[in-house]
Scaffold this motif. Structure first.
Motif, PDB file in Angstrom:
ATOM      1  N   VAL A 113     -41.812 -36.979 -28.672  1.00  0.00           N
ATOM      2  CA  VAL A 113     -41.152 -35.832 -30.118  1.00  0.00           C
ATOM      3  C   VAL A 113     -40.087 -36.948 -31.342  1.00  0.00           C
ATOM      4  O   VAL A 113     -39.679 -37.938 -30.763  1.00  0.00           O
ATOM      5  CB  VAL A 113     -40.047 -34.919 -28.905  1.00  0.00           C
ATOM      6  CG1 VAL A 113     -39.585 -34.578 -30.258  1.00  0.00           C
ATOM      7  CG2 VAL A 113     -41.358 -33.872 -28.105  1.00  0.00           C
ATOM      8  N   CYS A 114     -40.913 -36.665 -32.222  1.00  0.00           N
ATOM      9  CA  CYS A 114     -40.727 -37.201 -33.558  1.00  0.00           C
ATOM     10  C   CYS A 114     -39.135 -36.808 -33.897  1.00  0.00           C
ATOM     11  O   CYS A 114     -38.392 -35.133 -33.455  1.00  0.00           O
ATOM     12  CB  CYS A 114     -40.924 -36.304 -34.494  1.00  0.00           C
ATOM     13  SG  CYS A 114     -40.069 -37.438 -36.029  1.00  0.00           S
ATOM     14  N   VAL A 115     -38.401 -37.900 -34.103  1.00  0.00           N
ATOM     15  CA  VAL A 115     -36.719 -38.060 -33.670  1.00  0.00           C
ATOM     16  C   VAL A 115     -35.970 -38.016 -35.149  1.00  0.00           C
ATOM     17  O   VAL A 115     -35.432 -38.734 -35.605  1.00  0.00           O
ATOM     18  CB  VAL A 115     -36.175 -38.951 -33.320  1.00  0.00           C
ATOM     19  CG1 VAL A 115     -36.314 -38.581 -31.618  1.00  0.00           C
ATOM     20  CG2 VAL A 115     -35.810 -39.923 -33.389  1.00  0.00           C
ATOM     21  N   GLY A 116     -37.019 -37.946 -35.763  1.00  0.00           N
ATOM     22  CA  GLY A 116     -37.045 -37.978 -37.827  1.00  0.00           C
ATOM     23  C   GLY A 116     -36.320 -36.752 -38.187  1.00  0.00           C
ATOM     24  O   GLY A 116     -36.265 -35.918 -37.223  1.00  0.00           O
ATOM     25  N   PRO A 117     -35.861 -37.221 -39.101  1.00  0.00           N
ATOM     26  CA  PRO A 117     -34.622 -36.202 -39.792  1.00  0.00           C
ATOM     27  C   PRO A 117     -35.421 -34.592 -40.459  1.00  0.00           C
ATOM     28  O   PRO A 117     -36.410 -34.693 -40.625  1.00  0.00           O
ATOM     29  CB  PRO A 117     -34.440 -36.680 -40.457  1.00  0.00           C
ATOM     30  CG  PRO A 117     -34.868 -37.588 -41.812  1.00  0.00           C
ATOM     31  CD  PRO A 117     -36.028 -37.664 -40.200  1.00  0.00           C
ATOM     32  N   ARG A 118     -34.615 -33.840 -39.682  1.00  0.00           N
ATOM     33  CA  ARG A 118     -35.814 -31.842 -39.787  1.00  0.00           C
ATOM     34  C   ARG A 118     -35.532 -32.194 -41.237  1.00  0.00           C
ATOM     35  O   ARG A 118     -34.550 -32.015 -41.552  1.00  0.00           O
ATOM     36  CB  ARG A 118     -35.367 -31.149 -38.531  1.00  0.00           C
ATOM     37  CG  ARG A 118     -35.702 -30.541 -38.884  1.00  0.00           C
ATOM     38  CD  ARG A 118     -35.126 -28.724 -38.207  1.00  0.00           C
ATOM     39  NE  ARG A 118     -35.131 -29.403 -37.135  1.00  0.00           N
ATOM     40  CZ  ARG A 118     -36.372 -28.548 -36.062  1.00  0.00           C
ATOM     41  NH1 ARG A 118     -37.663 -27.526 -37.231  1.00  0.00           N
ATOM     42  NH2 ARG A 118     -36.952 -28.877 -35.049  1.00  0.00           N
ATOM     43  N   LEU A 119     -36.127 -31.415 -41.943  1.00  0.00           N
ATOM     44  CA  LEU A 119     -36.259 -31.053 -42.870  1.00  0.00           C
ATOM     45  C   LEU A 119     -36.174 -29.774 -43.416  1.00  0.00           C
ATOM     46  O   LEU A 119     -35.383 -29.247 -44.076  1.00  0.00           O
ATOM     47  CB  LEU A 119     -38.009 -31.615 -44.108  1.00  0.00           C
ATOM     48  CG  LEU A 119     -38.772 -32.881 -44.049  1.00  0.00           C
ATOM     49  CD1 LEU A 119     -39.563 -33.103 -44.510  1.00  0.00           C
ATOM     50  CD2 LEU A 119     -37.162 -33.460 -44.811  1.00  0.00           C
ATOM     51  N   ARG A 120     -36.311 -28.792 -42.710  1.00  0.00           N
ATOM     52  CA  ARG A 120     -36.195 -27.039 -43.018  1.00  0.00           C
ATOM     53  C   ARG A 120     -35.455 -26.832 -40.978  1.00  0.00           C
ATOM     54  O   ARG A 120     -36.355 -27.423 -40.040  1.00  0.00           O
ATOM     55  CB  ARG A 120     -37.241 -26.703 -43.098  1.00  0.00           C
ATOM     56  CG  ARG A 120     -38.100 -26.324 -42.935  1.00  0.00           C
ATOM     57  CD  ARG A 120     -39.051 -25.755 -43.063  1.00  0.00           C
ATOM     58  NE  ARG A 120     -39.676 -26.245 -44.751  1.00  0.00           N
ATOM     59  CZ  ARG A 120     -40.621 -27.074 -44.727  1.00  0.00           C
ATOM     60  NH1 ARG A 120     -41.632 -28.130 -43.842  1.00  0.00           N
ATOM     61  NH2 ARG A 120     -40.756 -27.892 -46.144  1.00  0.00           N
TER      62      ARG A 120
END
Length: 258
Positions: A113-120
């Motif tokens: 699961v991608c842990v990059g920052p959520r955009l929205r």
């Protein structure tokens, strides 16, 4: 953890003098005490618990003589119709080792699961919104090795967050290089309850004479756990039995040797 019981030293020569059979039904209270401890041990899984119970029965209750040693009594106690796998496999399942996150499917909710920052915000109020992470399916990861334990922390990223993956990889490079060998977090329960030459027994289970135990030892009670005090050392009962070689020849089992 409860008192450990001494099984056998594999390096000892077979005892020529006949062992007297146990009489009077064995030591029922001691078996009940150890069985209670085993059932309360949440580290034991469906493979290890039957073996622990069978060993406890063999040590405390089973009638032993020259023909029936501890391991043969274990074999008799483990009814093949009630469990899967042979004794070698059950011992192998208790091998002291480190199991990284995501090794078993479903045990890590952030696996792939991608842990990059959520955009929205996600349309549903879930843990992804609480953690403010992307949550998209991911195929690439960066492994961070924790400096105190050497345990792994996976950071997964989707293609949209490739830049974040590269940046995190560089951030943990020096930390990973200096991290210690990971502290085991699986197995090592047999030595917690019973005293024996477990290095040799584990080598037999693996059929690998060159296997070496973790630097932290084979006993799970001895492994450091962050945030927890060490388990106090307790007196261990000794049961000295004669025994043959576990690894000579390889097709012999400890059931036939002891």
């Amino acid at each position: 953890m409860g008192a450990a019981l001494h099984l056998a030293h594999a390096h000892q020569q077979p005892v020529k003098k006949r062992r007297p059979k146990r009489t009077g039904g064995g030591d029922g209270p001691k078996f009940a005490e150890i069985a209670h401890q085993i059932y309360q041990d949440d580290r034991a899984n469906d493979q290890t618990r039957p073996l622990l119970l069978a060993l406890a029965y063999a040590v405390t209750m089973a009638p032993l003589d020259e023909e029936t040693g501890v391991w043969r009594a274990v074999q008799k106690a483990l009814n093949p119709s009630s469990y899967k796998g042979d004794v070698r496999q059950l011992v192998r399942d208790d091998l002291p080792h480190y199991e990284p996150p995501g090794h078993r499917w479903g045990t890590d909710r952030l696996d792939k699961v991608c842990v990059g920052p959520r955009l929205r915000p996600h349309p549903h109020d879930d843990f992804l919104n609480e953690m403010k992470i992307c949550g998209a399916p991911a195929q690439d990861k960066v492994v961070e090795k924790l400096p105190e334990t050497g345990w792994h922390k996976n950071h997964w990223f989707c293609p949209r967050h490739r830049d974040h993956l590269i940046r995190v990889r560089e951030q943990v490079r020096e930390q990973n290089a200096a991290a210690p060998a990971p502290v085991p977090n699986r197995g090592g329960l047999l030595p917690c309850y019973f005293d024996s030459d477990w290095v040799r027994v584990y080598r037999w289970a693996l059929d690998h004479d060159a296997w070496e135990p973790p630097v932290y030892g084979v006993r799970a009670d001895d492994w450091p756990v962050p945030g927890q005090d060490p388990i106090p050392q307790k007196a261990r009962l000794r049961l000295v039995l004669g025994g043959g070689e576990l690894d000579e020849p390889h097709d012999r089992t400890p059931l036939e040797s002891l």
